[in-house]
Design an enzyme around this catalytic site. Sequence first.
Site, short mmCIF file in Angstrom:
data_model
loop_
_atom_site.label_atom_id
_atom_site.label_comp_id
_atom_site.label_asym_id
_atom_site.label_seq_id
_atom_site.Cartn_x
_atom_site.Cartn_y
_atom_site.Cartn_z
N GLU A 110 0.09 -9.00 -1.76
CA GLU A 110 -0.57 -8.61 -0.52
C GLU A 110 -1.81 -7.79 -0.82
O GLU A 110 -2.04 -6.71 -0.30
CB GLU A 110 0.38 -7.83 0.41
CG GLU A 110 -0.09 -7.76 1.86
CD GLU A 110 0.87 -6.99 2.74
OE1 GLU A 110 1.70 -7.65 3.38
OE2 GLU A 110 0.78 -5.74 2.79
N ASP A 130 0.81 -1.22 0.00
CA ASP A 130 0.00 0.00 0.00
C ASP A 130 0.84 1.27 0.00
O ASP A 130 0.42 2.29 0.53
CB ASP A 130 -0.91 0.01 1.22
CG ASP A 130 -0.15 -0.27 2.53
OD1 ASP A 130 1.06 0.02 2.58
OD2 ASP A 130 -0.77 -0.77 3.48
N HIS A 188 6.09 3.52 14.27
CA HIS A 188 6.65 4.32 13.18
C HIS A 188 5.60 5.05 12.34
O HIS A 188 5.94 5.92 11.56
CB HIS A 188 7.46 3.41 12.24
CG HIS A 188 6.61 2.51 11.40
ND1 HIS A 188 6.08 1.34 11.88
CD2 HIS A 188 6.19 2.61 10.11
CE1 HIS A 188 5.39 0.74 10.93
NE2 HIS A 188 5.43 1.50 9.85
N ARG A 192 2.85 7.56 10.93
CA ARG A 192 2.69 9.00 11.13
C ARG A 192 1.55 9.32 12.09
O ARG A 192 1.64 10.26 12.88
CB ARG A 192 2.44 9.71 9.78
CG ARG A 192 3.70 9.85 8.94
CD ARG A 192 3.44 10.65 7.68
NE ARG A 192 4.67 10.80 6.91
CZ ARG A 192 5.55 11.78 7.06
NH1 ARG A 192 5.31 12.71 7.99
NH2 ARG A 192 6.63 11.86 6.32
N HIS A 248 12.24 5.34 15.33
CA HIS A 248 12.10 5.85 13.97
C HIS A 248 13.16 6.92 13.70
O HIS A 248 13.48 7.72 14.60
CB HIS A 248 10.70 6.45 13.79
CG HIS A 248 10.34 6.77 12.37
ND1 HIS A 248 10.78 7.90 11.73
CD2 HIS A 248 9.58 6.08 11.47
CE1 HIS A 248 10.30 7.91 10.50
NE2 HIS A 248 9.57 6.83 10.32
N GLU A 262 -2.97 4.67 3.29
CA GLU A 262 -2.76 3.30 2.81
C GLU A 262 -4.04 2.61 2.35
O GLU A 262 -4.03 1.89 1.36
CB GLU A 262 -2.08 2.47 3.91
CG GLU A 262 -0.63 2.83 4.16
CD GLU A 262 -0.45 3.94 5.19
OE1 GLU A 262 -1.45 4.65 5.50
OE2 GLU A 262 0.67 4.09 5.69
#
Length: 384
Positions: free
Chosen positions: A118, A96, A213, A215, A246, A132
Amino acid sequence: MDVMLLAGTRPEAVKLAPLALALAEHPHLRPFIVHSGQHQGMVEQALVPFGLPVDAWLDTPPRTTGTQAELVSGLLPALDRLLRQVVPAAVVVQGDTTTGLAGALAAFWLGIPVVHLEAGLRTHDLAAPFPEEGTRQMISRIAALHLAPTAGAAAALREEGVPRQRITVTGNTVVDAVIEIAERDLPARDTALALLEMEIAEAGERLVLVTSHRRESWGEPLSRTLAAIELIVAEHGDVQVLLPVHPNPAVREQVVAALGGTPRVTITEPLEYPDLVRALRLAELVLTDSGGIQEEAPTFGTPVLVLRDVTERREAVEAGCAWLVGTDTGLIADTAARILRGDLHPTHVGNPYGDGNAATLTVAALEELLNLASVPPQPAAEVR
């Protein structure tokens, strides 16, 4: 015939690696690995443990704003040039990412079959995860072959009108990858992990691995997670926490400010893939917002607390391998305590995302897509 495997991030590279290895053994197909440059250095690093090189890097302008629009506007012309030059039989995009979306668009516009590795993961909420969920749905509209990791993902595609004959349930290639690396039993390369491993073994302690990690986890949600980690360490004197942080400077600053110097909390740089696999094997518990770790940890029977409000990887939750806790400090700490006390434990034996055979099934699906299933292998050239 070349099959282009497009990667721009470490998770993409890890999940494409088993397919590249399988294609390298094929009599008619060969992998052509392309690095989009989305995350510089990360793709190469992820491929090294598998002995795979990058075959081509996209020639894109330097990025200055870091926006999705800037990335896509650089990727599309570069992909178009490379696709016209290589003319692959198919383009495989994974998951994604923005790299995957750009690759799917560029290949579709040139009439090259798009293969979505996937495929079919859904929350049915375009705002979570963002962007995503939208990216996955957009790729699905133009893919010629959908490689679904689970029966649930395949069902989601069929509900959206994707023809059954264009869907193949393969399992997730990340299970192939994690098994391949785990079987090598490589010693830790990260010094902090190596020292922590020795300390845990000597003191009879337990490891809790934490990664965050995404956002949407940054800022206040991360603060709540870090507060939960403080509680876990304070309440469980035999627990050591490993937190690969991160690389974003603001995230690192926030983590160090909250937990730097806290006893039994080790903050490291992002781990190389073999070290991450080693940590997953050692861990008593994992706290993560990573999709890949939700798929990898069940291979080792390691319970996972998912630091997200929704997950498109429901199979692990439904199988009793993972628990959705969001970033609620109390819920994270309480659920972790139940697992560490032994009151709560995984109820599923095995990994709901596959048994390590996904790459083989993917190659078979590619053969069918490209009408190669009935083509006999070519005789080996005579050695003179």
